[in-house]
Design an enzyme around this catalytic site. Structure first.
Site, PDB file in Angstrom:
ATOM      1  N   HIS A 284     -13.786  44.925  50.753  1.00 37.39           N
ATOM      2  CA  HIS A 284     -14.030  46.378  50.696  1.00 37.39           C
ATOM      3  C   HIS A 284     -13.019  47.049  51.630  1.00 37.39           C
ATOM      4  O   HIS A 284     -12.609  46.460  52.629  1.00 37.39           O
ATOM      5  CB  HIS A 284     -15.463  46.627  51.180  1.00 37.39           C
ATOM      6  CG  HIS A 284     -15.955  48.023  51.063  1.00 37.39           C
ATOM      7  ND1 HIS A 284     -15.588  49.019  51.943  1.00 37.39           N
ATOM      8  CD2 HIS A 284     -16.813  48.605  50.181  1.00 37.39           C
ATOM      9  CE1 HIS A 284     -16.199  50.142  51.597  1.00 37.39           C
ATOM     10  NE2 HIS A 284     -16.950  49.924  50.540  1.00 37.39           N
TER      11      HIS A 284
ATOM     12  N   ASP B  23     -18.372  40.665  56.928  1.00 39.08           N
ATOM     13  CA  ASP B  23     -18.904  41.906  56.378  1.00 39.08           C
ATOM     14  C   ASP B  23     -20.140  41.511  55.565  1.00 39.08           C
ATOM     15  O   ASP B  23     -20.027  40.972  54.460  1.00 39.08           O
ATOM     16  CB  ASP B  23     -17.834  42.570  55.503  1.00 39.08           C
ATOM     17  CG  ASP B  23     -18.370  43.771  54.735  1.00 39.08           C
ATOM     18  OD1 ASP B  23     -19.573  44.076  54.853  1.00 39.08           O
ATOM     19  OD2 ASP B  23     -17.578  44.392  53.997  1.00 39.08           O
TER      20      ASP B  23
ATOM     21  N   GLN C 244     -23.352  43.294  51.634  1.00 38.17           N
ATOM     22  CA  GLN C 244     -23.998  42.955  50.363  1.00 38.17           C
ATOM     23  C   GLN C 244     -24.786  41.652  50.449  1.00 38.17           C
ATOM     24  O   GLN C 244     -25.343  41.203  49.443  1.00 38.17           O
ATOM     25  CB  GLN C 244     -22.945  42.864  49.231  1.00 38.17           C
ATOM     26  CG  GLN C 244     -22.166  44.133  48.990  1.00 38.17           C
ATOM     27  CD  GLN C 244     -23.018  45.254  48.374  1.00 38.17           C
ATOM     28  OE1 GLN C 244     -24.100  45.030  47.831  1.00 38.17           O
ATOM     29  NE2 GLN C 244     -22.527  46.481  48.459  1.00 38.17           N
TER      30      GLN C 244
ATOM     31  N   LYS D 166     -28.255  50.072  52.524  1.00 37.97           N
ATOM     32  CA  LYS D 166     -28.206  49.193  51.359  1.00 37.97           C
ATOM     33  C   LYS D 166     -29.388  48.230  51.343  1.00 37.97           C
ATOM     34  O   LYS D 166     -29.508  47.382  50.465  1.00 37.97           O
ATOM     35  CB  LYS D 166     -26.893  48.404  51.356  1.00 37.97           C
ATOM     36  CG  LYS D 166     -25.674  49.285  51.139  1.00 37.97           C
ATOM     37  CD  LYS D 166     -24.407  48.466  51.143  1.00 37.97           C
ATOM     38  CE  LYS D 166     -23.167  49.302  51.312  1.00 37.97           C
ATOM     39  NZ  LYS D 166     -22.788  50.055  50.119  1.00 37.97           N
TER      40      LYS D 166
ATOM     41  N   CYS E 264     -14.167  51.040  46.194  1.00 36.62           N
ATOM     42  CA  CYS E 264     -13.566  50.876  47.534  1.00 36.62           C
ATOM     43  C   CYS E 264     -12.954  49.490  47.680  1.00 36.62           C
ATOM     44  O   CYS E 264     -13.080  48.843  48.738  1.00 36.62           O
ATOM     45  CB  CYS E 264     -14.583  51.115  48.649  1.00 36.62           C
ATOM     46  SG  CYS E 264     -15.253  52.757  48.653  1.00 36.62           S
TER      47      CYS E 264
END
Ligand code: PLP
Length: 407
Positions: free
Chosen positions: A121, A198, A201, A224, A363
């Protein structure tokens, strides 16, 4: 909790959009919020709105307990050793920028390497581009396999003794790929590099254990995973955070302020300058309670099963390209394109059917370049989505194809 019980907690889902029952398939962008989270925010503002860490009055103490209590919930949620390793930030983007600016600019010099992947991302690309630009380091990319997975052989070849930082997403927001973070971390550590993850997700969809992953930093956003917008988390190993300088300065983060010199509070507060995101943290704590009540294992198996079902159903639609690996290597989403139809048109026709999907570059422009497309459509799933909703998506896609074959 079964799926209809779960859906009861999300009042927003019970509405019509464009005359059709809403099918919300954009949780990868932001998830919906359960009533408990909405109520926790409202209760804070209605009953004990107050600043934290300062006043000795009752409301201030209650707000501080709520804020710091949320930190302990986050610590437990990701398996960190200490609350000193949990920094509240504005989101994952801010968390990654703190690592880049504080750790990156201090520990990376000309000739060093920073390693990321083609699927990152922008939030995990640009901060490193900036560090590379300022320090004279080289930004290197771990290549992807044709199916959008990472081969450990490529990891071994890309990371070298010159690598100082490796930063990789846990789960791709475009391909759904679940990356072998533990194994990549081992390679990074073998070469003396720090491992940044990261987790935007992954944290919503699976049990994360930062000590098991052994990563040095882990970033994610509350919005999220059923929490409010405007708050995220940076986890960092205490030994590293202790050596790092804050990137923002002002109230709340100081111990003593002199005319020309000041000293910082201990971890984690030295990284939280200014009045913190009090309501957001309380909301995030409530979101964690909710996810844990449903059970992370149940959420993971539901999301993976639904993703597999969507993948299989969409695979049967002629003229549709699905990006990313086979279902057993992915979770949470399916990204696709319909031959000769722009993804924005796909999303517009689906919206007329009450179906919310995301269209665009997500993104992830370096990944779009790798896929040789400018944009895709993405359906992303969460604990409140059903197989019937996937069926509606498939029907909506067939309708889209039909519509555009006649224009
Ligand atoms: N990383 C990934 C994989 C994401 O999906 C996102 C959000 O879309 C981000 C980082 C950035 O998160 P935020 O915008 O909440 O800071």
């Amino acid at each position: 909790m079964n799926i209809s019980d779960i859906r009861q907690h999300f009042p927003i889902l019970d509405q019509q959009v464009n005359g059709k029952d809403l099918v919300y398939l954009d949780s990868g962008a932001t998830s919906q919020k359960p009533l408990a989270v909405i109520d926790a925010l409202s209760t804070y503002y209605k009953e004990y709105n107050s600043n934290v860490h300062r006043g000795v009055h009752t409301l201030g103490t209650r707000a501080t307990d709520g804020y710091e209590g949320a930190r302990e919930k986050v610590r437990r949620f990701i398996g960190a050793k200490s609350i000193q390793e949990i920094i509240f930030t504005r989101g994952a983007t801010t968390a990654l920028n703190i690592v880049a600016q504080s750790y990156g600019l201090t520990n990376v010099k000309e000739g060093d390497e920073i390693v990321i992947t083609y699927m990152e991302h922008h939030a995990n690309v640009i901060p490193w581009q900036q560090v590379a630009k300022i320090t004279g380091a080289t930004l290197k990319y771990i290549p992807l396999q044709e199916d959008g997975t990472i081969d450990l052989k490529d990891v071994e070849e890309t990371i070298t003794p010159n690598t100082k930082i490796v930063s990789v997403m846990h789960v791709s927001n475009v391909l759904g790929t679940i990356n072998p973070i533990k194994e990549i971390t081992e390679v990074a550590h073998k070469h003396g590099a720090v491992m940044v993850v990261d987790g935007c997700q992954s944290a919503p969809h699976m049990k994360v254990d930062v000590r098991d992953l052994d990563c040095d930093f882990f970033a994610f956003s509350a919005h999220k995973m059923c929490g409010p917008t405007g708050i995220g988390v940076l986890y960092g190993k205490k030994a590293l955070l202790e050596k790092m300088e804050p990137v923002e300065f002002g109230g709340e983060m100081i111990d003593f302020v002199g005319l020309h010199e000041s000293t910082w509070k201990e971890l984690p507060w030295k990284f939280e300058a200014g009045t913190p995101i009090i309501a957001g943290a309380i909301g995030l704590g409530e979101a964690i309670d909710f996810l844990e009540k449903v059970g992370l294992d149940n959420i993971e198996s539901h999301d993976r099963k639904l993703t597999k079902y969507a993948y299989e159903q969409l695979s049967q639609v002629d003229g549709l390209t699905i990006y990313g690996p086979s279902p057993e290597k992915r979770t949470g989403l399916v990204t696709f394109n319909i031959e000769d139809v722009h993804p924005h048109d796909v999303a517009t026709v689906l919206d007329a059917e009450g179906i919310a999907v995301r269209a665009g570059h997500h993104c992830a422009q370096p990944l779009m370049k790798w896929l040789k497309v400018s944009a895709t459509a993405r359906a992303s799933f969460y604990l409140y989505n059903t197989e019937q909703e996937v069926d509606k998506l498939v029907a909506g896609i067939k309708k889209t194809k039909e519509y555009f074959s006649n224009v």
